[in-house]
Scaffold this active site. Structure first.
Site, PDB file in Angstrom:
ATOM      1  N   ASP A  93     -40.708  27.312  -2.787  1.00  0.00           N
ATOM      2  CA  ASP A  93     -39.743  26.479  -2.092  1.00  0.00           C
ATOM      3  C   ASP A  93     -40.488  25.232  -1.638  1.00  0.00           C
ATOM      4  O   ASP A  93     -41.403  25.312  -0.804  1.00  0.00           O
ATOM      5  CB  ASP A  93     -39.168  27.234  -0.890  1.00  0.00           C
ATOM      6  N   VAL A  94     -40.129  24.070  -2.173  1.00  0.00           N
ATOM      7  CA  VAL A  94     -40.891  22.855  -1.889  1.00  0.00           C
ATOM      8  C   VAL A  94     -40.762  22.414  -0.438  1.00  0.00           C
ATOM      9  O   VAL A  94     -41.525  21.552   0.017  1.00  0.00           O
ATOM     10  CB  VAL A  94     -40.463  21.697  -2.824  1.00  0.00           C
ATOM     11  N   TYR A 184     -28.525  10.446  -2.186  1.00  0.00           N
ATOM     12  CA  TYR A 184     -29.448  10.646  -3.308  1.00  0.00           C
ATOM     13  C   TYR A 184     -30.267   9.386  -3.615  1.00  0.00           C
ATOM     14  O   TYR A 184     -31.489   9.450  -3.767  1.00  0.00           O
ATOM     15  CB  TYR A 184     -28.630  11.056  -4.527  1.00  0.00           C
ATOM     16  N   LYS A 188     -34.574   8.507  -4.219  1.00  0.00           N
ATOM     17  CA  LYS A 188     -35.141   8.123  -5.507  1.00  0.00           C
ATOM     18  C   LYS A 188     -35.771   6.729  -5.448  1.00  0.00           C
ATOM     19  O   LYS A 188     -36.743   6.450  -6.158  1.00  0.00           O
ATOM     20  CB  LYS A 188     -34.069   8.205  -6.593  1.00  0.00           C
TER      21      LYS A 188
END
Length: 283
Positions: A93-94, A184, A188
């Protein structure tokens, strides 16, 4: 901030070993060393249970790479290992910083790491008039903070061995602000800036860095989109585009070109023209 702000996993505040410098690429050279032969190379893909990550892991395995796949979905990872002999599954799990460091130690104990690919992602369409701050924080944790934790754990080892490659999966959604991308897109955009800064810091110390900038790819993340996705491609097509980009030594590996080149042009437009065009075609 201290000069050596990336510390190796489990070494406290000890600075990483100083690596010898390598020549900066000339104007006519590729920005990264070209990776054309994957046979025997050790690759760790984080976020590889589905979508681009899983397809890329499969493509690299077919090229002879020794692949380790990580994600939260244990069953999916085991299914990958069962169908790809010689690969390794490492559930992760990051969002768990200690777990990322422990996983990195396990991977590095297997031998020198030739390439690490951060593919983990979270996406829900969101507009400013329907903000969900909790979900926005989840985007930040998975899409960006998780990458920082992975980098914190592996960069000292890559510097110490004097070679390796880091690939961060961004998105053309990070090029400029777009409707539905309130949560999102900013993560990014951060990934783009991060990759550029990492390149400047690491390239002449033997560690290559590339940014993966997909357009629309048919994955579980995009399945919930309620709008038409132009130039939609499969994860397998995305994986092949990544392999071509690595073989060419590219920094920004963006695909499919028939869509991403137009998105890159949007970055050059003056604000007034950009807002007017995007509003006309999307809002």
């Amino acid at each position: 901030m201290s000069k050596n702000h990336f510390a190796s996993a489990g070494n406290g505040n000890k600075a990483p070993p100083q690596a010898a410098t390598t020549a900066w690429p000339s104007l006519w050279e590729s920005l990264n060393p070209r990776i054309t032969d994957w046979a025997g190379k050790r690759v760790w893909l984080v976020g590889a249970s589905t979508g681009i990550g899983e397809a890329t892991a499969s493509a690299l395995h077919a090229q002879g790479a020794i692949v380790t796949v990580s994600a939260r979905k244990r069953d999916a990872l085991q299914a990958f290992v069962d169908s790809h002999p010689g690969s390794h599954a490492l559930p992760l799990d990051v969002s768990d910083a200690a777990g990322v460091e422990a996983a990195a130690r396990d991977v590095l104990a297997m031998g020198p790491l030739d390439c690490v690919v951060y593919c983990a992602g979270h996406y829900n369409a969101m507009r400013a008039f329907a903000m969900d701050v909790v979900d926005m924080e989840r985007h930040l944790q998975v899409n960006y903070i998780g990458a920082l934790q992975l980098l914190h754990a592996v960069i000292p080892a890559l510097l110490a061995q004097g070679h390796g490659h880091i690939s961060l999966v961004g998105s053309v959604a990070g090029y400029r602000g777009l409707p539905n991308s309130l949560a999102y897109g900013p993560t990014k955009a951060a990934m783009i800036n991060l990759a550029e800064t990492l390149y400047l810091d690491l390239r002449n110390r033997g560690v290559g860095v590339s940014l993966i900038s997909p357009g629309f790819v048919q994955t579980p993340l995009t399945a919930n989109n309620q709008f038409s996705m132009p130039a939609l491609i499969t994860p397998a097509e995305a994986a092949q585009a990544m392999l071509r980009g690595w073989a060419r030594g590219q920094f920004d590996i963006h695909f499919p070109k028939r869509f991403t080149l137009w998105m890159q042009l949007l970055r050059l437009l003056p604000d007034r023209a950009f807002f007017a065009l995007v509003r006309r075609i999307t809002v």
